[in-house]
Design a protein around this motif. Structure first.
Motif, PDB file in Angstrom:
ATOM      1  N   GLY A  49     -13.434  21.751  40.451  1.00 26.67           N
ATOM      2  CA  GLY A  49     -12.243  21.475  40.030  1.00 26.67           C
ATOM      3  C   GLY A  49     -11.974  21.835  41.686  1.00 26.67           C
ATOM      4  N   GLN A  50     -12.710  22.052  43.102  1.00 27.24           N
ATOM      5  CA  GLN A  50     -12.563  22.648  43.865  1.00 27.24           C
ATOM      6  C   GLN A  50     -12.605  21.214  45.128  1.00 27.24           C
ATOM      7  OE1 GLN A  50     -15.586  25.329  44.577  1.00 27.24           O
ATOM      8  NE2 GLN A  50     -14.701  26.298  43.545  1.00 27.24           N
ATOM      9  N   ALA A  51     -12.691  20.053  44.131  1.00 25.03           N
ATOM     10  CA  ALA A  51     -12.525  18.603  45.319  1.00 25.03           C
ATOM     11  C   ALA A  51     -11.154  18.518  44.859  1.00 25.03           C
ATOM     12  CB  ALA A  51     -13.714  17.787  44.510  1.00 25.03           C
ATOM     13  N   ALA A  52     -10.948  17.812  45.730  1.00 27.26           N
ATOM     14  CA  ALA A  52      -9.976  16.518  46.356  1.00 27.26           C
ATOM     15  C   ALA A  52      -9.805  15.435  45.589  1.00 27.26           C
ATOM     16  CB  ALA A  52      -9.332  16.828  47.744  1.00 27.26           C
ATOM     17  N   GLN A  53      -9.348  15.047  45.420  1.00 26.56           N
ATOM     18  CA  GLN A  53      -9.071  13.279  44.851  1.00 26.56           C
ATOM     19  C   GLN A  53      -9.868  12.327  45.268  1.00 26.56           C
ATOM     20  OE1 GLN A  53      -5.696  10.166  43.879  1.00 26.56           O
ATOM     21  NE2 GLN A  53      -5.392  12.140  42.408  1.00 26.56           N
ATOM     22  N   SER A  54      -9.967  12.468  46.254  1.00 30.05           N
ATOM     23  CA  SER A  54     -11.155  11.523  47.268  1.00 30.05           C
ATOM     24  C   SER A  54     -12.125  11.848  47.520  1.00 30.05           C
ATOM     25  CB  SER A  54     -10.267  11.519  48.687  1.00 30.05           C
ATOM     26  OG  SER A  54     -10.083  12.731  49.335  1.00 30.05           O
ATOM     27  N   GLU A  55     -12.490  13.190  47.075  1.00 30.07           N
ATOM     28  CA  GLU A  55     -13.970  13.519  47.083  1.00 30.07           C
ATOM     29  C   GLU A  55     -14.313  13.194  45.810  1.00 30.07           C
ATOM     30  OE1 GLU A  55     -16.075  14.404  49.541  1.00 30.07           O
ATOM     31  OE2 GLU A  55     -14.403  12.858  50.621  1.00 30.07           O
ATOM     32  N   VAL A  78     -14.181   8.688  41.312  1.00 30.46           N
ATOM     33  CA  VAL A  78     -12.547   8.946  40.227  1.00 30.46           C
ATOM     34  C   VAL A  78     -11.552   8.124  41.106  1.00 30.46           C
ATOM     35  CG1 VAL A  78     -10.826  10.825  40.557  1.00 30.46           C
ATOM     36  CG2 VAL A  78     -13.503  11.415  39.936  1.00 30.46           C
ATOM     37  N   SER A  79     -11.758   8.200  42.446  1.00 30.92           N
ATOM     38  CA  SER A  79     -11.132   7.200  42.922  1.00 30.92           C
ATOM     39  C   SER A  79     -11.607   6.828  44.289  1.00 30.92           C
ATOM     40  CB  SER A  79      -9.624   7.951  43.228  1.00 30.92           C
ATOM     41  OG  SER A  79      -8.364   7.232  43.481  1.00 30.92           O
ATOM     42  N   VAL A  80     -11.421   5.503  44.567  1.00 34.10           N
ATOM     43  CA  VAL A  80     -11.699   5.148  45.754  1.00 34.10           C
ATOM     44  C   VAL A  80     -11.250   4.454  47.173  1.00 34.10           C
ATOM     45  CG1 VAL A  80     -14.257   3.991  44.478  1.00 34.10           C
ATOM     46  CG2 VAL A  80     -12.702   2.042  45.035  1.00 34.10           C
ATOM     47  N   GLY A  81     -11.652   4.771  48.625  1.00 31.52           N
ATOM     48  CA  GLY A  81     -10.879   4.002  48.993  1.00 31.52           C
ATOM     49  C   GLY A  81      -9.772   5.237  49.218  1.00 31.52           C
ATOM     50  N   LEU A  82      -9.248   6.679  49.467  1.00 34.65           N
ATOM     51  CA  LEU A  82      -8.740   7.172  49.820  1.00 34.65           C
ATOM     52  C   LEU A  82      -8.779   7.906  50.604  1.00 34.65           C
ATOM     53  CD1 LEU A  82      -7.347   8.785  46.341  1.00 34.65           C
ATOM     54  CD2 LEU A  82      -6.896   6.761  47.320  1.00 34.65           C
ATOM     55  N   THR A  83      -9.732   7.527  51.760  1.00 36.41           N
ATOM     56  CA  THR A  83     -10.187   8.376  53.213  1.00 36.41           C
ATOM     57  C   THR A  83     -10.637   7.304  53.598  1.00 36.41           C
ATOM     58  OG1 THR A  83     -12.139   8.805  52.052  1.00 36.41           O
ATOM     59  CG2 THR A  83     -10.247  11.014  52.287  1.00 36.41           C
ATOM     60  N   GLU A  84     -11.257   5.947  53.539  1.00 38.73           N
ATOM     61  CA  GLU A  84     -11.714   4.971  54.278  1.00 38.73           C
ATOM     62  C   GLU A  84     -11.380   3.877  53.649  1.00 38.73           C
ATOM     63  OE1 GLU A  84     -16.237   5.579  55.117  1.00 38.73           O
ATOM     64  OE2 GLU A  84     -15.337   6.742  56.846  1.00 38.73           O
ATOM     65  N   PRO A  85     -11.414   2.604  54.460  1.00 39.01           N
ATOM     66  CA  PRO A  85     -10.610   1.636  52.976  1.00 39.01           C
ATOM     67  C   PRO A  85     -11.961   1.234  52.480  1.00 39.01           C
ATOM     68  CG  PRO A  85      -9.881   1.241  55.645  1.00 39.01           C
ATOM     69  CD  PRO A  85     -11.012   2.405  55.378  1.00 39.01           C
ATOM     70  N   PHE A  86     -11.741   0.480  51.335  1.00 38.53           N
ATOM     71  CA  PHE A  86     -12.657   0.241  50.365  1.00 38.53           C
ATOM     72  C   PHE A  86     -12.933  -1.174  50.705  1.00 38.53           C
ATOM     73  CE2 PHE A  86     -14.493  -1.569  45.749  1.00 38.53           C
ATOM     74  CZ  PHE A  86     -15.087  -0.710  46.037  1.00 38.53           C
ATOM     75  N   TYR A  87     -13.688  -2.910  50.718  1.00 42.74           N
ATOM     76  CA  TYR A  87     -13.213  -3.812  51.227  1.00 42.74           C
ATOM     77  C   TYR A  87     -14.305  -4.108  49.988  1.00 42.74           C
ATOM     78  CZ  TYR A  87     -12.057  -2.357  56.074  1.00 42.74           C
ATOM     79  OH  TYR A  87     -11.516  -1.531  57.052  1.00 42.74           O
ATOM     80  N   ASN A  88     -13.385  -5.925  49.475  1.00 40.94           N
ATOM     81  CA  ASN A  88     -14.262  -6.695  48.542  1.00 40.94           C
ATOM     82  C   ASN A  88     -13.506  -7.636  49.506  1.00 40.94           C
ATOM     83  OD1 ASN A  88     -12.226  -6.381  47.520  1.00 40.94           O
ATOM     84  ND2 ASN A  88     -13.352  -5.551  45.894  1.00 40.94           N
ATOM     85  N   TYR A  89     -14.280  -8.758  48.410  1.00 40.34           N
ATOM     86  CA  TYR A  89     -13.662 -10.444  49.301  1.00 40.34           C
ATOM     87  C   TYR A  89     -12.768 -10.703  47.634  1.00 40.34           C
ATOM     88  CZ  TYR A  89     -15.911 -11.493  53.891  1.00 40.34           C
ATOM     89  OH  TYR A  89     -15.623 -12.184  54.876  1.00 40.34           O
ATOM     90  N   HIS A  90     -12.106 -10.966  47.743  1.00 46.35           N
ATOM     91  CA  HIS A  90     -11.455 -11.850  46.991  1.00 46.35           C
ATOM     92  C   HIS A  90     -11.794 -13.572  47.415  1.00 46.35           C
ATOM     93  CE1 HIS A  90      -7.469 -13.402  44.123  1.00 46.35           C
ATOM     94  NE2 HIS A  90      -8.306 -13.322  43.364  1.00 46.35           N
ATOM     95  N   VAL A  91     -12.097 -14.337  46.276  1.00 43.99           N
ATOM     96  CA  VAL A  91     -12.174 -15.440  45.830  1.00 43.99           C
ATOM     97  C   VAL A  91     -11.134 -16.285  45.209  1.00 43.99           C
ATOM     98  CG1 VAL A  91     -14.047 -17.217  45.150  1.00 43.99           C
ATOM     99  CG2 VAL A  91     -14.942 -15.112  45.095  1.00 43.99           C
ATOM    100  N   GLY A  92     -10.449 -16.491  46.547  1.00 40.90           N
ATOM    101  CA  GLY A  92      -9.322 -17.320  46.542  1.00 40.90           C
ATOM    102  C   GLY A  92      -9.037 -19.115  47.092  1.00 40.90           C
ATOM    103  N   LYS A  93      -8.383 -19.792  46.549  1.00 40.22           N
ATOM    104  CA  LYS A  93      -7.812 -21.157  46.988  1.00 40.22           C
ATOM    105  C   LYS A  93      -6.486 -21.266  48.249  1.00 40.22           C
ATOM    106  CE  LYS A  93      -8.786 -22.446  42.679  1.00 40.22           C
ATOM    107  NZ  LYS A  93     -10.254 -23.215  42.628  1.00 40.22           N
ATOM    108  N   GLN A  94      -6.813 -21.975  49.044  1.00 43.78           N
ATOM    109  CA  GLN A  94      -5.903 -22.186  49.587  1.00 43.78           C
ATOM    110  C   GLN A  94      -5.741 -23.910  50.177  1.00 43.78           C
ATOM    111  OE1 GLN A  94      -6.426 -21.745  53.554  1.00 43.78           O
ATOM    112  NE2 GLN A  94      -5.102 -19.794  53.777  1.00 43.78           N
ATOM    113  N   VAL A  95      -4.384 -25.007  50.087  1.00 42.79           N
ATOM    114  CA  VAL A  95      -3.917 -25.873  49.544  1.00 42.79           C
ATOM    115  C   VAL A  95      -3.881 -26.442  50.968  1.00 42.79           C
ATOM    116  CG1 VAL A  95      -2.950 -27.446  48.846  1.00 42.79           C
ATOM    117  CG2 VAL A  95      -3.746 -25.688  46.942  1.00 42.79           C
TER     118      VAL A  95
END
Length: 342
Positions: A49-55, A78-95
Motif C-alpha cells: 500500500g505504499q505506491a501511488a496509483q500511477s506506480e 493497475v492504471s496506464v498513462g497517468l504520469t506519461e501519455p500512453f500512446y497507440n493508433y486508432h484504426v479509423g476511417k476518413q471519407v
C-alpha cells in the motif's frame, strides 16, 4: 511443482536471464538489472500500500520448486498513462467526397490516440522455451485473471493487453520501416527498447500528429496492421478465450493489436468460485484441470491441479496445501483452466 507467486528480490537473477531470452518486441522486460529490480520493488510497494496509483503494478513469477528457479513471468499494470501519455493508433476511417466530381472515397487511417489512459493492462508475459509444456503457459497467463477476480477493487473497469506485432527473424518490423523509421531515425529494436524502459518523451516529440493514410503505406506494412507475431499467437488466443477482443487499436511501433475487455465480463470474474480445502493423503485425479489460488493478497500463491472438485470443497494433498499456504477448512478460489463445454 509449479507455483505462481509475487516476484521477490531474490528472483532478480532468474528474471534477468529470462529477459535475455525474450528477444525483440517484449518492451516491458528489458535485460537491464536496474530496471528489473525497480519493477520488483514497485510490486512490493504496491502490495504494502505504499505506491501511488500511477506506480501500482503486480509482477508474478512461475517457479519450478524442484529446481528452485523462476522460469516465467507475467504482470498487470493497475492504471496506464497517468504520469506519461500512453500512446497507440486508432484504426479509423476518413471519407473524402465531392458531389461535383461524383466522388465518394472511404479511406482507412491511423490516428494517434491516448484513449486507453487510466485502463489496467496485462503485460510482460514470457515463459522460458524449455518449459513451454504441461499447460505452463496458460497457467502463467490466466492466473492474472483469477487474481483480478479476487481483488477487483484494485483495478480499473477496462483491461487491455498489447499484443506483439509482426517482425521477421532478424527483428525487422515492416510497419516500423514504413512509418516510424522516417520520424525517429533509429532502428526498431532501439525504439522498442527505449519505450520499454520508460523513455517515452521522444514519442510525443517526434510522432506525426495528423492521421496517417494506410493506403499510402507499402503493401508489406499494410498487411501486418493488427497482426499478431507468430510466437505470440498462442498467448493472444488464451486472452481471447478469457473475453478480450480487438477493438481497433494497434501499437505505434509494430502495429500489433490491442485486446480489451471490461473486467466485470472476464470469465474468471463470472465463473470462479470459492470453496473449502480438504487435506487428504491421496487425491483421485480428475479429467479437468483447475487454477487454484489462496486469495491472500500479499502472499498470493497459485497452483494447477487435476483434483476432483465440487462447489463446496476441493481435496488437496499435504504438498499442494503447503504450496498454497493453506490448511484444512480454509478457502481457495477455483477456476477451470479451460472453458467447459456445455
Amino acid at each position: 511443482m509449479m507455483i505462481v507467486r509475487h516476484a521477490e528480490h531474490k528472483d532478480l537473477d532468474d528474471i534477468y536471464i529470462l529477459a535475455g531470452k525474450s528477444g525483440i518486441g517484449l518492451t516491458s522486460l528489458p535485460q537491464n538489472k536496474e530496471i528489473l529490480s525497480a519493477r520488483i520493488l514497485r510490486t512490493q510497494n504496491t502490495l504494502q500500500g505504499q505506491a501511488a496509483q500511477s506506480e501500482q503494478g503486480y509482477l508474478f513469477v512461475l517457479e519450478d520448486t524442484e529446481l528452485q528457479r523462476v522460469v516465467g513471468v507475467s504482470a498487470i499494470e493497475v492504471s496506464v498513462g497517468l504520469t506519461e501519455p500512453f500512446y497507440n493508433y486508432h484504426v479509423g476511417k476518413q471519407v473524402h467526397a465531392s458531389q461535383a466530381l461524383n466522388v465518394y472515397q472511404t479511406l482507412n487511417t491511423l490516428f494517434l490516440s491516448n484513449d486507453h489512459t487510466g485502463c489496467s493492462e496485462l503485460c510482460t508475459l514470457f515463459l522460458d522455451p524449455d518449459f513451454r509444456k504441461n499447460q505452463n503457459g496458460k497457467f502463467l497467463s490466466k492466473i492474472r485473471f483469477l487474481f483480478m477476480a479476487a481483488f477487483q477493487d484494485c483495478f480499473k473497469n477496462t483491461l487491455i493487453a498489447e499484443m506483439r506485432g509482426y517482425s521477421d527473424e532478424n527483428g525487422r518490423s515492416p510497419f516500423w520501416d514504413a512509418l516510424g523509421h522516417h520520424f525517429f531515425d533509429m532502428d526498431f529494436a532501439t525504439a522498442d527498447y527505449l519505450s520499454g524502459i520508460g523513455q517515452k518523451v521522444f514519442i510525443a516529440e517526434l510522432m506525426p500528429r495528423f492521421p496517417v493514410y494506410i493506403d499510402l503505406l507499402p503493401s508489406a506494412a499494410q498487411q501486418v496492421i493488427a497482426q499478431v507475431h507468430p510466437q505470440t499467437l498462442p498467448a493472444a488466443h488464451v486472452l481471447e478465450t478469457e473475453g478480450l477482443r480487438y477493438q481497433g487499436y494497434v501499437d505505434i511501433f509494430d502495429a500489433g493489436p490491442t485486446l480489451e475487455a471490461e473486467i466485470k465480463d472476464l470469465r474468471a470474474v463470472q465463473n470462479s468460485h470459492v470453496c473449502k480445502v480438504k487435506v487428504v493423503p491421496e487425491v483421485p485425479e480428475g479429467t479437468i484441470r483447475y487454477l487454484v489460488a489462496n486469495d491472500c493478497y500479499q502472499h498470493y500463491r497459485a497452483i494447477l491441479v487435476s483434483n476432483q472438485a465440487d462447489h463446496a470443497s476441493l481435496p488437496l494433498t499435504v504438498a499442494q496445501a503447503e504450496a498454497l499456504g493453506v490448511q484444512a477448512g480454509q478457502c481457495v478460489r477455483l477456476l477451470p483452466l479451460d472453458i467447459m463445454e456445455k
